[in-house]
Scaffold this motif. Sequence first.
Motif, mmCIF file in Angstrom:
data_model
loop_
_atom_site.group_PDB
_atom_site.id
_atom_site.type_symbol
_atom_site.label_atom_id
_atom_site.label_comp_id
_atom_site.label_asym_id
_atom_site.label_seq_id
_atom_site.Cartn_x
_atom_site.Cartn_y
_atom_site.Cartn_z
ATOM 1 N N GLY A 338 0.605 -1.562 -0.134
ATOM 2 C CA GLY A 338 -0.112 0.134 -0.351
ATOM 3 C C GLY A 338 0.834 0.855 -0.040
ATOM 4 N N SER A 339 2.266 1.898 1.085
ATOM 5 C CA SER A 339 2.798 2.199 0.763
ATOM 6 C C SER A 339 3.852 2.683 -0.322
ATOM 7 N N PHE A 340 4.108 1.869 -0.811
ATOM 8 C CA PHE A 340 4.446 1.729 -2.980
ATOM 9 C C PHE A 340 3.614 2.339 -3.357
ATOM 10 N N VAL A 341 2.514 1.567 -3.687
ATOM 11 C CA VAL A 341 1.732 2.593 -4.311
ATOM 12 C C VAL A 341 0.554 3.856 -4.596
ATOM 13 N N GLY A 342 0.447 4.132 -2.794
ATOM 14 C CA GLY A 342 0.873 5.407 -2.112
ATOM 15 C C GLY A 342 1.268 6.736 -2.840
ATOM 16 N N GLN A 343 3.318 6.210 -2.485
ATOM 17 C CA GLN A 343 3.504 7.078 -2.666
ATOM 18 C C GLN A 343 3.767 7.050 -4.084
ATOM 19 N N MET A 344 3.376 6.219 -4.628
ATOM 20 C CA MET A 344 4.134 6.241 -6.005
ATOM 21 C C MET A 344 2.831 7.497 -6.747
ATOM 22 N N ASP A 412 3.904 -20.143 -3.332
ATOM 23 C CA ASP A 412 2.605 -20.581 -2.247
ATOM 24 C C ASP A 412 1.649 -19.219 -2.555
ATOM 25 N N GLY A 413 2.261 -18.474 -2.381
ATOM 26 C CA GLY A 413 0.810 -17.129 -2.227
ATOM 27 C C GLY A 413 1.811 -15.552 -2.453
ATOM 28 N N TYR A 414 0.631 -14.826 -2.673
ATOM 29 C CA TYR A 414 1.278 -13.244 -2.945
ATOM 30 C C TYR A 414 0.113 -12.268 -2.967
ATOM 31 N N ILE A 415 0.129 -10.833 -2.892
ATOM 32 C CA ILE A 415 -0.681 -9.993 -2.761
ATOM 33 C C ILE A 415 -0.770 -9.181 -3.870
ATOM 34 N N LYS A 416 -1.255 -8.784 -4.232
ATOM 35 C CA LYS A 416 -1.666 -7.997 -6.118
ATOM 36 C C LYS A 416 -1.963 -6.653 -5.926
ATOM 37 N N VAL A 417 -1.691 -5.470 -5.230
ATOM 38 C CA VAL A 417 -2.860 -4.193 -5.387
ATOM 39 C C VAL A 417 -2.666 -3.365 -6.452
ATOM 40 N N THR A 418 -4.116 -3.113 -6.524
ATOM 41 C CA THR A 418 -3.778 -1.475 -8.302
ATOM 42 C C THR A 418 -4.425 -0.779 -7.959
ATOM 43 N N VAL A 419 -4.080 0.240 -7.758
ATOM 44 C CA VAL A 419 -4.659 1.763 -7.611
ATOM 45 C C VAL A 419 -4.830 2.396 -8.924
ATOM 46 N N VAL A 420 -5.944 2.991 -9.176
ATOM 47 C CA VAL A 420 -6.894 3.516 -10.811
ATOM 48 C C VAL A 420 -7.282 5.168 -9.981
ATOM 49 N N THR A 421 -6.030 6.214 -10.871
ATOM 50 C CA THR A 421 -6.803 7.224 -11.098
ATOM 51 C C THR A 421 -7.138 7.451 -12.097
ATOM 52 N N ASP A 422 -7.623 9.066 -12.488
ATOM 53 C CA ASP A 422 -7.643 9.761 -13.601
ATOM 54 C C ASP A 422 -7.366 8.800 -14.676
ATOM 55 N N LYS A 423 -6.098 9.284 -14.845
ATOM 56 C CA LYS A 423 -4.835 8.812 -15.856
ATOM 57 C C LYS A 423 -4.188 7.850 -15.465
ATOM 58 N N ARG A 424 -4.379 7.151 -14.359
ATOM 59 C CA ARG A 424 -3.450 5.415 -15.129
ATOM 60 C C ARG A 424 -3.844 4.748 -14.217
ATOM 61 N N ARG A 426 -1.267 1.804 -11.318
ATOM 62 C CA ARG A 426 -1.057 1.452 -10.600
ATOM 63 C C ARG A 426 -0.143 0.650 -10.548
ATOM 64 N N SER A 427 0.559 -0.828 -10.183
ATOM 65 C CA SER A 427 0.523 -2.394 -9.845
ATOM 66 C C SER A 427 1.772 -2.503 -9.034
ATOM 67 N N VAL A 428 1.640 -3.002 -8.050
ATOM 68 C CA VAL A 428 2.724 -3.741 -7.346
ATOM 69 C C VAL A 428 1.687 -5.407 -7.111
ATOM 70 N N ALA A 429 3.087 -6.294 -6.919
ATOM 71 C CA ALA A 429 2.962 -7.134 -6.440
ATOM 72 C C ALA A 429 3.689 -7.551 -4.794
ATOM 73 N N GLY A 430 4.069 -8.450 -3.907
ATOM 74 C CA GLY A 430 4.432 -8.231 -3.209
ATOM 75 C C GLY A 430 4.230 -10.333 -1.988
ATOM 76 N N THR A 431 5.046 -11.388 -1.887
ATOM 77 C CA THR A 431 5.186 -12.271 -1.341
ATOM 78 C C THR A 431 5.745 -12.338 0.143
ATOM 79 N N VAL A 432 5.891 -13.395 0.801
ATOM 80 C CA VAL A 432 5.991 -13.429 2.390
ATOM 81 C C VAL A 432 6.885 -14.929 1.696
ATOM 82 N N PRO A 438 9.051 -9.640 4.009
ATOM 83 C CA PRO A 438 7.950 -9.817 3.009
ATOM 84 C C PRO A 438 8.718 -9.520 1.637
ATOM 85 N N ARG A 439 8.663 -8.701 0.125
ATOM 86 C CA ARG A 439 9.506 -8.699 -1.023
ATOM 87 C C ARG A 439 8.709 -8.501 -1.947
ATOM 88 N N PHE A 440 9.139 -7.507 -2.606
ATOM 89 C CA PHE A 440 8.520 -7.278 -3.957
ATOM 90 C C PHE A 440 8.922 -7.587 -5.151
#
Length: 531
Positions: A338-344, A412-424, A426-432, A438-440
């Motif tokens: 969340g922090s990654f996509v929030g900062q981006m 074995d498992g991962y989490i991927k988050v995508t944020v949507v703005t009116d222009k683009r 952004r997505s990032v995925a990570g696992t443990v 944690p790793r990106f």
Amino acid sequence: MAPKVLVSDKLSETAVQIFRDRGIDVDFQPDLGKDKDKLAEVIGQYDGLAIRSATKVTEKILAAADNLKVIARAGIGTDNIDKDAASKKGVIVMNTPFGNMITTAEHAIAMMFAVARQIPEASASTHAGKWEKSKFMGTELTNKTLGVIGAGNIGGIVCDRARGLKMKVIAYDPFLGEEKADQMGVEKVELDDLLARADFITLHVPFTDATANILSRENLAKTKKGVRIINCARGGLVDEEALAEMLQSGHVAGAAFDVFAVEPAKENALFNLPNVVCTPHLGAATTEAQENVALQVAEQMSSYLLTGAVENALNMPSVTAEEAKVMGPWLKLASHLGSFVGQMADEPIQAINILYDGVASELNLNALNCGLVAGIMKKANPDVNMVSAPVVARERGIQISTTNQDKSGTFDGYIKVTVVTDKRERSVAGTVFSDGKPRFIQIKGINIDAEIGAHMLYTTNEDVPGIIGALGRTMGEFGVNIANFTLGRSEAGGEAIALLYVDEPTPAEARAKLAETGLFTQIKPLQFDVA
């Protein structure tokens, strides 16, 4: 330093000792809650606040509660806590919904007997030396139809006790399934059907927008003539003025109320009417119940402050102590993603889409969602946390969607988050990894394997020679040590990214020097809470 808890209402010494035994620094001031000014003056010192009903936790109190993390109410009702203000402040609100279930259910049954047999009036008459045997003609409960509004924890116990009394039980509860109703031995009905058929009606629902005035004047008029109504749940569920009129007209034969729209109830339309039994909110007032809820409060608060376990929270998903152990690294990962996509994201976020894969999809997703959304919201509000983040997101009109799926790739498992703005997007995925770190593993669809550090530098560029050299020379020139260096690209000659884990923040001058090379399309410093 040990967490510090204030007990501002009367809790048992046994409960206070539980705090001490768990290593909590507890301050037991059972009368402080009545002094709102003094409470506001001292509340900033504490991590936790344990209360009963005397303490009023207002927006003003919360505004002064700079260190407060949790409020726990010994009992079910939390009307004395401003839950919206607590959520915005990031403070968890807990109650103890199970400690007084039996006590409250028994009180409802006792009130039903009392109004059916006119016991209080008969007792007062006999104490006065009268012998008015013929005046107090009662009615049996056996074979009568009991309508239960709300068949949850307490209502379910009332249903069970009523069936033991050989009553026919019908229940109105939108959340009660047919299978569960069959297991309980009750007939699930709609509200109008219950009103028309019930000889006795008992309420066991919380006070919400949906239940407020559920027995309105209109609904009271739909009841069977001679009905008796019991309310040991919450004031405000019944139109007391209308009920008083129907008691006087004889349409309603009797009523028994333990709760009132305004409390403490010094005067009320129901007072001094014949065949109305009133008690001063005694539903939970037994020695056993008071002790049970006090002990639960101490255990719940201690577990949260020491282990992160969340139980019986009203504004955050519950997380057991066992879950907290397993989920710790995954919650940290969710926060980092969340922090990654929030900062981006430089534009307002319209939507957050979260994908859980494999073992991640089997965890407590509500809690993970809260952690991830908190990570995103921290850019705009550094004080946001897992409690307040969903509130902040909702206030900003951000849509949040969650998808979970079976294992679909190498991990074995991962989490991927995508944020949507009116222009683009952004997505990032990570696992443990197995080491619990944690790793990106993917950014913008490009596979990587990046360790996460407190200070990082993210760059994008066309896949051409010289990128590694430019980054290495510039970091060295400005004395920035690189702890880890990760590269990835979509294809040869295509879009490429670099993620550097550095020992200290990259100076603005270093970033400007990189920009001057003309090699990079984006240069972004990032920070993560890895403590």
